[in-house]
Design a protein around this motif. Structure first.
Motif, PDB file in Angstrom:
ATOM      1  N   PRO A 201       0.806  -1.233   0.000  1.00 18.95           N
ATOM      2  CA  PRO A 201       0.000   0.000   0.000  1.00 18.95           C
ATOM      3  C   PRO A 201       0.834   1.277   0.000  1.00 18.95           C
ATOM      4  N   ASN A 202       2.118   1.202   0.410  1.00 22.30           N
ATOM      5  CA  ASN A 202       2.975   2.390   0.386  1.00 22.30           C
ATOM      6  C   ASN A 202       3.565   2.638  -0.994  1.00 22.30           C
ATOM      7  N   ILE A 203       3.700   1.590  -1.795  1.00 25.05           N
ATOM      8  CA  ILE A 203       4.328   1.707  -3.114  1.00 25.05           C
ATOM      9  C   ILE A 203       3.282   1.901  -4.203  1.00 25.05           C
ATOM     10  N   LEU A 204       2.177   1.185  -4.099  1.00 17.33           N
ATOM     11  CA  LEU A 204       1.075   1.301  -5.074  1.00 17.33           C
ATOM     12  C   LEU A 204      -0.075   2.043  -4.417  1.00 17.33           C
ATOM     13  N   GLN A 205      -0.231   3.309  -4.769  1.00 19.28           N
ATOM     14  CA  GLN A 205      -1.258   4.159  -4.171  1.00 19.28           C
ATOM     15  C   GLN A 205      -2.184   4.698  -5.260  1.00 19.28           C
ATOM     16  N   LYS A 206      -3.472   4.561  -4.986  1.00 18.27           N
ATOM     17  CA  LYS A 206      -4.464   5.063  -5.947  1.00 18.27           C
ATOM     18  C   LYS A 206      -4.693   6.560  -5.771  1.00 18.27           C
ATOM     19  N   GLU A 207      -4.644   7.020  -4.523  1.00 13.03           N
ATOM     20  CA  GLU A 207      -4.867   8.437  -4.213  1.00 13.03           C
ATOM     21  C   GLU A 207      -3.671   8.984  -3.450  1.00 13.03           C
ATOM     22  N   LYS A 208      -3.516  10.296  -3.470  1.00 17.34           N
ATOM     23  CA  LYS A 208      -2.455  10.939  -2.707  1.00 17.34           C
ATOM     24  C   LYS A 208      -2.756  10.844  -1.218  1.00 17.34           C
ATOM     25  N   PRO A 209      -1.711  10.765  -0.358  1.00 17.94           N
ATOM     26  CA  PRO A 209      -1.939  10.749   1.090  1.00 17.94           C
ATOM     27  C   PRO A 209      -2.714  11.975   1.535  1.00 17.94           C
TER      28      PRO A 209
END
Length: 269
Positions: A201-209
């Motif tokens: 989840p840290n490498i493949l992110q759909k949305e910005k933090p």
């Protein structure tokens, strides 16, 4: 009258993409001493190594001091110490990580850096494409992943390669072993599956933090992210190696469109 080319910005978009792909052909020649400093024009030298200092030093610290640490990346850290290290790196200080730093603090710092990157390590526009490979198997899956890796910007590609090499080394020490004197060496318990669950989840992110719904993820996406990262860790060595056939195809294309660049590459080599 040959054109002198030493920057991606001097070339057309299509040519630059091909040259970025060529960059992936020599991972064994990369210079680990080179770190990402001030923003500079990207050289076409295919053995340039672009990994942020914080990533290189965190990986190196854990490889040196933490491979036998049970539950690394799962055990809690000191938020105060992690924040201090983060601020020192943010200020551009030459932070030296040695045996006095807690392995768990350094592990938490690495996870935070990857989580909070303005653009995730695998760019968000490639999120759906990478996840689609989860439904593939065997050689077809690896071929698709390799082509997607060739689309990464050089800094992202180099950093991902370094991270996957590091995670592979951590996983190699997951099981307990026996030393030459017959003494048991405890394993860290971090298998490829466990590491993929934590780092995916840290490498493949759909949305910005911080964006709306950034933390929400359906079960299918979550499972696909873990599977894709598992494959990347397991096969990173072959995935990041450009085949001789593909190199010939690229050079043939460049010979037709930019023969001056071919001359430049051959002289550099």
């Amino acid at each position: 009258g040959a054109m002198s080319v030493d920057s991606i910005t001097d070339l057309s978009d299509n040519t630059s993409k091909l040259l970025e792909a060529l960059q992936l052909s020599h991972p064994h020649e990369l210079d680990p001493g080179r770190s990402l400093g001030k923003k500079k024009m990207l050289s076409l030298n295919p053995i340039t190594w672009q990994v942020p200092r914080i990533v290189e030093r965190c990986c190196k610290h854990i490889e040196t001091h933490g491979l036998q640490t049970v539950g690394i990346f799962r055990v809690g850290s000191s938020k105060k110490r992690v924040q201090q290290l983060r601020e020192e790196f943010d200020r551009g200080l030459d932070v030296f990580l040695d045996e006095h730093q807690s392995v768990h603090d350094v592990a938490a710092l690495l996870k935070e850096f990857l989580r909070d990157m303005p653009d995730s390590l695998i760019p968000r526009e490639l999120y759906a494409a990478f996840l689609s490979t989860a439904s593939m198997e065997g050689p077809a899956q690896r071929a698709a992943l390799q082509l997607l890796l060739f689309l990464l910007p050089p800094c992202h590609s180099d950093t991902l390669h370094r991270l996957l090499r590091f995670l592979s080394e951590v996983a190699r020490h997951a099981e307990s072993s026996w030393g030459p004197d017959g003494q048991e060496i405890p394993g860290n318990k971090m298998t490829v599956s466990n590491l993929a669950t934590i780092f995916g989840p840290n490498i493949l992110q759909k949305e910005k933090p911080g964006e709306k719904d950034a933390g929400a993820m359906n079960f299918e996406d979550s499972a696909a992210i873990i599977l894709v990262l598992q494959r990347l860790i397991e096969h990173y060595q072959t995935l990041f190696m450009v085949s001789a056939e593909m190199q010939r195809d690229i050079l043939r294309r460049l010979f037709q469109t930019d023969p001056d660049v071919i001359d430049y590459l051959l002289r550099r080599k």
